[in-house]
Design a protein around this motif. Structure first.
Motif, PDB file in Angstrom:
ATOM      1  N   ARG A 162      -9.690   8.014  -0.870  1.00 29.14           N
ATOM      2  CA  ARG A 162      -9.467   6.698  -1.469  1.00 29.14           C
ATOM      3  C   ARG A 162      -7.980   6.468  -1.740  1.00 29.14           C
ATOM      4  NH1 ARG A 162     -12.016   2.900  -4.902  1.00 29.14           N
ATOM      5  NH2 ARG A 162     -10.561   2.008  -6.411  1.00 29.14           N
ATOM      6  N   PHE A 163      -7.535   5.263  -1.457  1.00 26.85           N
ATOM      7  CA  PHE A 163      -6.174   4.871  -1.821  1.00 26.85           C
ATOM      8  C   PHE A 163      -6.192   3.400  -2.237  1.00 26.85           C
ATOM      9  CE2 PHE A 163      -6.645   3.858   2.625  1.00 26.85           C
ATOM     10  CZ  PHE A 163      -5.988   2.650   2.784  1.00 26.85           C
ATOM     11  N   ASP A 164      -5.170   2.978  -2.926  1.00 27.43           N
ATOM     12  CA  ASP A 164      -5.103   1.622  -3.474  1.00 27.43           C
ATOM     13  C   ASP A 164      -4.029   0.797  -2.782  1.00 27.43           C
ATOM     14  OD1 ASP A 164      -7.093   2.114  -5.389  1.00 27.43           O
ATOM     15  OD2 ASP A 164      -5.615   2.996  -6.760  1.00 27.43           O
ATOM     16  N   CYS A 165      -4.376  -0.474  -2.587  1.00 24.21           N
ATOM     17  CA  CYS A 165      -3.405  -1.468  -2.141  1.00 24.21           C
ATOM     18  C   CYS A 165      -3.370  -2.593  -3.174  1.00 24.21           C
ATOM     19  CB  CYS A 165      -3.777  -2.035  -0.772  1.00 24.21           C
ATOM     20  SG  CYS A 165      -3.628  -0.851   0.584  1.00 24.21           S
ATOM     21  N   TYR A 166      -2.234  -3.245  -3.277  1.00 18.60           N
ATOM     22  CA  TYR A 166      -2.069  -4.292  -4.275  1.00 18.60           C
ATOM     23  C   TYR A 166      -1.677  -5.607  -3.583  1.00 18.60           C
ATOM     24  CZ  TYR A 166      -2.090  -0.355  -7.467  1.00 18.60           C
ATOM     25  OH  TYR A 166      -2.447   0.774  -8.149  1.00 18.60           O
ATOM     26  N   TYR A 223     -12.225  -6.849   4.316  1.00 24.78           N
ATOM     27  CA  TYR A 223     -12.655  -6.998   2.932  1.00 24.78           C
ATOM     28  C   TYR A 223     -12.334  -8.418   2.469  1.00 24.78           C
ATOM     29  CZ  TYR A 223     -12.824  -1.923   3.141  1.00 24.78           C
ATOM     30  OH  TYR A 223     -13.109  -0.637   3.503  1.00 24.78           O
ATOM     31  N   CYS A 245       0.857  -1.192   0.000  1.00 29.02           N
ATOM     32  CA  CYS A 245       0.000   0.000   0.000  1.00 29.02           C
ATOM     33  C   CYS A 245       0.898   1.249   0.000  1.00 29.02           C
ATOM     34  CB  CYS A 245      -0.900   0.029   1.235  1.00 29.02           C
ATOM     35  SG  CYS A 245      -2.014  -1.390   1.378  1.00 29.02           S
ATOM     36  N   GLU A 246       0.284   2.375  -0.241  1.00 28.62           N
ATOM     37  CA  GLU A 246       1.024   3.629  -0.142  1.00 28.62           C
ATOM     38  C   GLU A 246       1.479   3.838   1.298  1.00 28.62           C
ATOM     39  OE1 GLU A 246      -1.089   6.932  -1.870  1.00 28.62           O
ATOM     40  OE2 GLU A 246      -2.164   5.583  -3.222  1.00 28.62           O
ATOM     41  N   VAL A 292      -1.265   7.989   3.628  1.00 28.16           N
ATOM     42  CA  VAL A 292      -2.573   8.235   3.025  1.00 28.16           C
ATOM     43  C   VAL A 292      -3.289   9.314   3.830  1.00 28.16           C
ATOM     44  CG1 VAL A 292      -2.775   5.891   2.125  1.00 28.16           C
ATOM     45  CG2 VAL A 292      -3.654   6.413   4.397  1.00 28.16           C
TER      46      VAL A 292
END
Length: 249
Positions: free
Chosen positions: A216-220, A241, A207-208, A211
């Motif tokens: 909103r932010f993205d995790c991979y 989630y 993740c970033e 934040v």
């Protein structure tokens, strides 16, 4: 003793070679016969040594005897020695003898048949690239040889003299296997579908680093290998989630 192949019989899931193994002409007592079991299910007008052997072998008897040119009898032991001359030919094959007109039997050894051949994996669900054991259940037979193929792109296995094989399966999902076992007199076949999964490897979540709240932010999430994945991600704020992936990542 002369061993001669006299007939080939094709049955569902089975290739069987029947042998005529003549032991000699034996005198048998009419009041206490050693060969006394009538196997039934044959026509005396067409009986021969091959059919009598097959009938007795399927019922688990080691000896088959024919007398009076038309009677088939089974038993497990012959304690005497051959002393007579059996001169009555069999109606189903005149090259074979079916005893005499009195108390002498033409005695043959009955083949030891195999039954119940099954492929039995050691585990209900197997893993890819992990040594897995597949067993072969079989009853009866002598000098057994096992061969087979697992349809995962790898090599076939066999010939084996053990009733199991250790194998690294190369593909997940439903993988077919066929196998056969061959004895001195016959070959049996079986097939099965194996359930194979791939264990999860190299799970990485990134993740970033920083934040902003309510933004909103993205995790991979990266999974190098695995099948039928059920993935839960706990963000540490009371929310979990759940992600689901079928197949291989």
């Amino acid at each position: 003793m002369t061993l001669v192949i006299v007939k080939t019989v094709f049955l569902l899931g089975r290739v069987q070679l029947i042998y005529a193994a003549y032991q000699g002409c034996y005198q048998d007592s009419p009041v206490s016969r050693e060969l006394y079991v009538n196997p039934g299910n044959y026509d005396p007008s067409y009986i021969d040594a091959t059919e009598c052997e097959n009938l007795c072998g399927r019922q688990g008897y080691g000896y088959a005897g024919l007398t009076a040119g038309k009677v088939c009898l089974c038993g497990q032991t012959i304690s005497s020695s051959p002393t007579g001359t059996c001169d009555v030919t069999c109606p189903g094959d005149v090259t074979q003898t079916c005893g005499t007109s009195d108390i002498y039997d033409s005695v043959y050894t009955a083949p030891v048949t195999m039954t119940g051949f099954k492929i039995v994996p050691a585990n209900e669900v197997m893993e890819t690239y992990a040594l897995s054991t597949i067993n072969f259940n079989i009853t009866g037979g002598t000098s057994l040889i096992f061969n087979g193929t697992i349809y995962d792109g790898g090599p076939s296995f066999g010939p084996l003299t053990t009733q199991s094989v250790n194998y690294n399966i190369r593909r997940s999902g439903e993988v077919g296997i066929t196998a056969n076992v061959t004895s001195d007199i016959e070959t049996l076949f079986d097939e099965k579908v194996l359930k194979v999964q791939t264990r999860v490897k190299q799970l990485t979540l990134s993740c970033e680093e920083t934040v902003v709240m309510q933004t909103r932010f993205d995790c991979y999430l990266t999974v190098a290998m695995g099948t039928n994945l059920n993935i839960s991600v706990d963000m540490g704020d009371g929310k979990v989630y759940t992600l689901k992936s079928s197949g291989m990542l």
